[in-house]
Motif scaffolding. Structure first.
Motif, mmCIF file in Angstrom:
data_model
loop_
_atom_site.group_PDB
_atom_site.id
_atom_site.type_symbol
_atom_site.label_atom_id
_atom_site.label_comp_id
_atom_site.label_asym_id
_atom_site.label_seq_id
_atom_site.Cartn_x
_atom_site.Cartn_y
_atom_site.Cartn_z
ATOM 1 N N GLN A 1 0.816 -1.211 0.000
ATOM 2 C CA GLN A 1 0.000 0.000 0.000
ATOM 3 C C GLN A 1 0.852 1.264 0.000
ATOM 4 O O GLN A 1 0.336 2.362 -0.248
ATOM 5 N N SER B 1 5.195 3.589 -4.481
ATOM 6 C CA SER B 1 5.209 4.876 -5.182
ATOM 7 C C SER B 1 5.735 4.677 -6.594
ATOM 8 O O SER B 1 6.671 3.891 -6.804
ATOM 9 N N THR C 1 -2.448 3.544 0.559
ATOM 10 C CA THR C 1 -3.779 3.586 -0.042
ATOM 11 C C THR C 1 -4.814 3.399 1.067
ATOM 12 O O THR C 1 -4.487 2.962 2.168
#
Length: 494
Positions: free
Chosen positions: A426, A429, A439
């Motif tokens: 999550q 990048s 996220t």
């Protein structure tokens, strides 16, 4: 407030307030029965009349009774006599007693609770918690008010015990008193406004702690020195502020020279506006509490110094102010941390992890046996755990268990949360090694995952105290947590 053991009979003990236990169904412990007999059965009469039921944390204050030397008596309920109560219930009762005594004009208090059984806890534990909770109850916020307000009369406490236990009880009382002092420092720093408690102010407080103590040294790194160390992540947070960031390093050498130190790292954002990702205005004043992680590790160090614990301890505080300006870091900017990892800053209000990651990298140089960071890191932790329990993350189950157990014993709880690889993605990048926010979903977990990328060389734990560091509303104020838990953990090493 100072406590000491007393072996004289509570009946003859001259004190401003005498705290006596009572149980449900009119059952009296021997100490309370002895006072009742000396006073001609006046306590039994109140019970028969229904004025005292003995339920947990029930209090009944009585004026001086003929036959007892105490000026006042406080009957304190502990529930059913045949059942050992939990540590939490014991704390609940003592807090209620402390609040009642605090509001009186009594100058001292005697506590006679030896016959109250607490599950899996001994007399020394009860004495320690009594001293800690009475000391904490007497904390008063008045530093910025004109005049002194109401003066609290209570100055001294006595803990009634068997003469064979005097030494152990006095030691426990000293520990409880020292913990209360550490919590008080934590509260003092947390409650100060951001225009007073700046990064430089925290540095000066650190120097005060070290002054005159040969075992404790203070080192303050300024922004120039941090740039030389390539702490681009920490410095990016301070870029929009006129207040210079500070990296505060305190080394306490109370143990053997060869013993590896424990390192405590505190988030010291002395005010968090959110930066360019500006926070809503409502309750923004409470963002002065965003340095409570720093306050708690400094408070813990104060207790360690008070007790002269035979351990080696390093305290690191990453102090900065997060403000918006033409120089401030912007969403989308990429910075390089001290570790060499690049970070895409998607939200400048996720700044705590940005100062902590460089401090955690700096901690490597001490070759620690364990590192614990403490931070008001995420609102998501409050969503997950509310305001009762701190979030606990770790790359070592053994370390996590020790902290969990310390929290239970101290009555300052944390809950072990997941730190699984599934969450790491999550933070991916497109433009840097890592993003500073994940996220949607599991915000407290992904924040801990971010920090874990900077702690691979040692055993590490992270305490997210966003929900436990302070109380809002009418009772607004710093809580002093998790000083009690951290001290309990360090006592295991001592």
């Amino acid at each position: 407030m100072e406590f000491q053991a007393k072996t004289s009979s509570p009946v003859a003990l001259r004190s401003g307030f005498l705290v006596l236990p009572v149980f449900e169904k009119g059952e009296l412990p021997a100490v309370t029965a002895a006072v009742d007999k000396a006073c001609g059965g006046q306590i039994s009469k109140l019970i028969k009349q229904g004025d005292v039921e003995g339920t947990l944390a029930e209090v009944c204050s009585l004026p001086q009774l003929e036959g007892c030397a105490a000026q006042r008596i406080l009957l304190l309920g502990f529930g059913k006599k045949k059942e050992a109560i939990s540590g939490d219930d014991f704390d609940k009762a003592i807090k209620k007693a402390a609040a009642s005594v605090k509001s009186s004009p009594a100058k001292d208090v005697a506590v006679a609770i030896a016959e109250v059984a607490v599950k899996d806890r001994d007399e020394a534990w009860k004495a320690r918690h009594t001293a800690k909770l009475f000391g904490d109850a007497l904390y008063k916020v008045n530093a910025q008010k004109s005049g002194n307000g109401k003066v609290i009369a209570l100055k001294k406490g006595f803990y009634c015990c068997d003469s064979k236990k005097t030494s152990a009880i006095n030691s426990a009382l000293a520990t409880g008193t020292a913990i209360a002092k550490g919590m008080a420092l934590c509260k003092d720093l947390g409650n100060l406004p951001g225009n007073i408690c700046t990064p430089t102010y925290l540095s000066n407080e650190a120097r005060k702690l070290a002054r005159g103590n040969s075992k404790l040294t203070a080192k303050i790194l300024n922004e120039k020195q941090m740039r030389e160390l390539k702490m681009g992540s920490l410095l990016s947070v301070a870029a929009g502020s006129d207040e210079e960031a500070q990296l505060i390093v305190l080394e306490y050498k109370g143990g053997a020279k060869t013993a590896k130190p424990t390192v405590l790292v505190g988030k010291g954002i002395t005010f968090d506006s959110g930066g360019i990702s500006l926070k809503p205005g409502a309750a923004m004043d409470e963002m002065k509490y965003d340095m409570c992680g720093a306050a708690s590790v400094l408070g813990t160090l104060k207790t360690v110094v008070e007790l002269a614990l035979p351990i080696n301890l390093v305290v690191i505080v990453a102090a900065a102010e997060n403000m918006p300006s033409g120089r401030a870091t912007k969403p989308g900017d990429i910075v390089t941390s001290m570790s060499g990892q690049t970070i895409e800053i998607l939200n400048t209000d996720a700044e705590g992890r940005l100062v902590l990651c460089d401090a955690l990298t700096y901690a490597e140089r001490f070759k620690p046996k364990a590192v614990v960071d403490v931070a008001t890191l995420t609102g998501a932790c409050i969503v997950a755990l509310g305001n009762h329990t701190s979030g606990l993350y770790s790359n070592s189950d053994e370390l996590a268990q020790k902290l969990f157990d310390a929290g239970i014993k101290a009555g300052d709880k944390a809950w072990h949360m997941p730190l699984w690889d599934e969450y790491q993605k999550q933070l991916d990048s497109n433009f840097a090694d890592i993003a500073n926010i994940g996220t949607p979903g599991a915000g407290s977990v992904t924040a801990a995952c971010f920090l874990s990328r900077f702690t691979k060389s040692y055993d590490w734990a992270h305490l997210d105290i966003a929900g436990t560091a302070w109380t809002g509303g009418a009772a607004k104020g710093a809580s002093g947590r998790p000083v009690s838990m951290l001290v309990e953990y360090l006592l295991q090493h001592a």
